[in-house]
Write a protein that holds these residues in place. Structure first.
Motif, PDB file in Angstrom:
ATOM      1  N   PRO A   2       0.787  -1.234   0.000  1.00 20.17           N
ATOM      2  CA  PRO A   2       0.000   0.000   0.000  1.00 20.17           C
ATOM      3  C   PRO A   2       0.818   1.282   0.000  1.00 20.17           C
ATOM      4  O   PRO A   2       0.348   2.312  -0.471  1.00 20.17           O
ATOM      5  N   ASP A   3       2.049   1.230   0.500  1.00 20.52           N
ATOM      6  CA  ASP A   3       2.840   2.459   0.534  1.00 20.52           C
ATOM      7  C   ASP A   3       3.650   2.671  -0.736  1.00 20.52           C
ATOM      8  O   ASP A   3       4.347   3.669  -0.897  1.00 20.52           O
ATOM      9  N   GLY A   4       3.589   1.690  -1.654  1.00 23.41           N
ATOM     10  CA  GLY A   4       4.315   1.824  -2.919  1.00 23.41           C
ATOM     11  C   GLY A   4       5.806   1.954  -2.733  1.00 23.41           C
ATOM     12  O   GLY A   4       6.493   2.578  -3.523  1.00 23.41           O
ATOM     13  N   ALA A   5       6.335   1.349  -1.684  1.00 24.95           N
ATOM     14  CA  ALA A   5       7.747   1.518  -1.343  1.00 24.95           C
ATOM     15  C   ALA A   5       8.654   0.429  -1.897  1.00 24.95           C
ATOM     16  O   ALA A   5       9.751   0.227  -1.408  1.00 24.95           O
ATOM     17  N   GLY A   6       8.177  -0.285  -2.899  1.00 23.89           N
ATOM     18  CA  GLY A   6       9.027  -1.295  -3.523  1.00 23.89           C
ATOM     19  C   GLY A   6       9.142  -2.561  -2.705  1.00 23.89           C
ATOM     20  O   GLY A   6      10.225  -3.140  -2.609  1.00 23.89           O
ATOM     21  N   LEU A   7       8.020  -2.994  -2.114  1.00 23.68           N
ATOM     22  CA  LEU A   7       8.054  -4.208  -1.301  1.00 23.68           C
ATOM     23  C   LEU A   7       8.499  -5.410  -2.117  1.00 23.68           C
ATOM     24  O   LEU A   7       9.205  -6.284  -1.620  1.00 23.68           O
ATOM     25  N   ARG A   8       8.104  -5.430  -3.396  1.00 22.00           N
ATOM     26  CA  ARG A   8       8.481  -6.564  -4.235  1.00 22.00           C
ATOM     27  C   ARG A   8       9.995  -6.698  -4.319  1.00 22.00           C
ATOM     28  O   ARG A   8      10.534  -7.818  -4.235  1.00 22.00           O
ATOM     29  N   ASP A   9      10.687  -5.572  -4.451  1.00 19.91           N
ATOM     30  CA  ASP A   9      12.145  -5.617  -4.521  1.00 19.91           C
ATOM     31  C   ASP A   9      12.740  -6.129  -3.212  1.00 19.91           C
ATOM     32  O   ASP A   9      13.705  -6.902  -3.210  1.00 19.91           O
ATOM     33  N   ARG A  10      12.171  -5.709  -2.094  1.00 20.34           N
ATOM     34  CA  ARG A  10      12.692  -6.145  -0.798  1.00 20.34           C
ATOM     35  C   ARG A  10      12.464  -7.640  -0.598  1.00 20.34           C
ATOM     36  O   ARG A  10      13.337  -8.352  -0.084  1.00 20.34           O
ATOM     37  N   VAL A  11      11.289  -8.121  -1.014  1.00 17.34           N
ATOM     38  CA  VAL A  11      10.999  -9.550  -0.884  1.00 17.34           C
ATOM     39  C   VAL A  11      11.945 -10.366  -1.753  1.00 17.34           C
ATOM     40  O   VAL A  11      12.484 -11.400  -1.331  1.00 17.34           O
ATOM     41  N   ASN A  12      12.169  -9.904  -2.984  1.00 22.29           N
ATOM     42  CA  ASN A  12      13.101 -10.604  -3.871  1.00 22.29           C
ATOM     43  C   ASN A  12      14.504 -10.632  -3.277  1.00 22.29           C
ATOM     44  O   ASN A  12      15.226 -11.634  -3.398  1.00 22.29           O
ATOM     45  N   GLU A  13      14.893  -9.539  -2.643  1.00 22.81           N
ATOM     46  CA  GLU A  13      16.218  -9.492  -2.016  1.00 22.81           C
ATOM     47  C   GLU A  13      16.322 -10.512  -0.882  1.00 22.81           C
ATOM     48  O   GLU A  13      17.336 -11.203  -0.745  1.00 22.81           O
ATOM     49  N   VAL A  14      15.263 -10.598  -0.065  1.00 25.96           N
ATOM     50  CA  VAL A  14      15.251 -11.565   1.042  1.00 25.96           C
ATOM     51  C   VAL A  14      15.352 -12.995   0.515  1.00 25.96           C
ATOM     52  O   VAL A  14      16.135 -13.812   1.022  1.00 25.96           O
ATOM     53  N   LEU A  15      14.569 -13.303  -0.515  1.00 28.08           N
ATOM     54  CA  LEU A  15      14.576 -14.654  -1.054  1.00 28.08           C
ATOM     55  C   LEU A  15      15.871 -14.976  -1.786  1.00 28.08           C
ATOM     56  O   LEU A  15      16.353 -16.116  -1.748  1.00 28.08           O
ATOM     57  N   THR A  16      16.446 -13.980  -2.461  1.00 32.60           N
ATOM     58  CA  THR A  16      17.732 -14.190  -3.140  1.00 32.60           C
ATOM     59  C   THR A  16      18.822 -14.499  -2.132  1.00 32.60           C
ATOM     60  O   THR A  16      19.655 -15.393  -2.333  1.00 32.60           O
ATOM     61  N   ASP A  17      18.831 -13.762  -1.030  1.00 32.68           N
ATOM     62  CA  ASP A  17      19.807 -14.014   0.033  1.00 32.68           C
ATOM     63  C   ASP A  17      19.616 -15.412   0.613  1.00 32.68           C
ATOM     64  O   ASP A  17      20.587 -16.150   0.836  1.00 32.68           O
ATOM     65  N   ALA A  18      18.352 -15.791   0.826  1.00 29.54           N
ATOM     66  CA  ALA A  18      18.073 -17.116   1.381  1.00 29.54           C
ATOM     67  C   ALA A  18      18.523 -18.222   0.424  1.00 29.54           C
ATOM     68  O   ALA A  18      19.124 -19.217   0.845  1.00 29.54           O
TER      69      ALA A  18
END
Length: 266
Positions: free
Chosen positions: A55-71
């Motif tokens: 909802p805040d349009g803050a690029g949550l998708r990018d943050r989630v991808n970063e978390v999963l890439t690290d994992a």
């Protein structure tokens, strides 16, 4: 069960430690690893055209991808050839993991809170998965000792499923199995394990007398161990063993990872 090993991922140090352990478990079992991240829907109104999960349009998708890439990077450092899949699902972490774990061979969670949920008390992620799921739940905690024994909780309270799981783990890891028992349970425990000793002749079983309260004896036995296996009785949709003080203490105070093996009706 030949389903994947499922692990919850939220980017915390605890969840990343769980990912590494889950990768080892998946490689040992010859199955894939599924990384699961839960996204909660916004509880308030969102502007037209804005995704309800961001909802805040803050690029949550990018943050989630970063978390999963690290994992995934952590998982492949442990098991380079492992088949790894990612799942980003809407819902509360408990519900998401519960759904994904139903077809899993093992569910893995960290020992600390996930996405704001409290630790391993009754009603927690571990307790919920054990009460409602069909696979064992591995709670990753303590130092990861790769040479210590597997410890089976007192077989007078552990279900047959837990004993079988403990023998299989000791066999696959090539280590001894320490079986805790109280003095009055020794004869019955020896009889209940006879068939498993025949099935796994390569596993050296070391009985150990449990003195004092069960959870204290397990905590002491977990020092230097690589895994504690505890049977969890399900009763009316709850993980009864985790509801009791001893059950919660086993998970909270163990010095190594704890495998919770459910039995009974869901």
């Amino acid at each position: 069960m030949n389903g994947p090993v499922v692990v919850g991922v939220d980017g915390s140090p605890s969840s990343l430690a769980a990912v590494e352990t889950a990768a080892r478990e998946a490689e040992r079992r010859g199955v894939g690893l599924e990384l699961v991240h839960a996204l909660a829907w916004s509880s308030g109104p969102v502007p037209p055209g804005v995704a309800p999960w961001d909802p805040d349009g803050a690029g949550l998708r990018d943050r989630v991808n970063e978390v999963l890439t690290d994992a995934e990077f952590r998982a492949r450092k442990v098991a380079p050839q492992l088949a790894v899949t990612r799942e980003v699902l809407m819902g509360e972490p408990v519900s998401v993991l519960d759904s994904e774990a139903r077809a899993a061979s093992l569910a893995v969670v960290g020992s600390h809170h996930v996405s704001g949920l409290r630790g391993l008390l009754h009603g927690s992620i571990a307790g919920h998965l054990t009460a409602h799921g069909s696979c064992p739940v591995l709670v990753v905690r303590g130092r990861q000792n790769q040479t210590g024994p597997v410890v089976l909780a007192d077989v007078s309270t552990a279900a047959r499923e837990a004993a079988g799981f403990a023998f299989a783990e000791a066999s696959e890891r090539g280590v001894d199995l320490v079986v805790l028992h109280h003095r009055h349970d020794r004869r019955s425990s020896a009889g209940s394990l006879f068939g498993l000793c025949e099935k796994y002749p390569e596993v050296t079983v070391r009985p150990r007398a449990a003195r004092g309260r069960r959870h204290r004896a397990l905590a002491e036995a977990s020092v230097g161990a690589q895994l504690v296996v505890a049977g969890v009785r399900r009763w009316r949709g709850t993980a009864a063993a985790l509801s009791a003080p001893d059950g919660r203490a086993i998970v909270r105070h163990a010095h190594c990872s704890v495998a919770l093996v459910p039995s009974g009706k869901r």
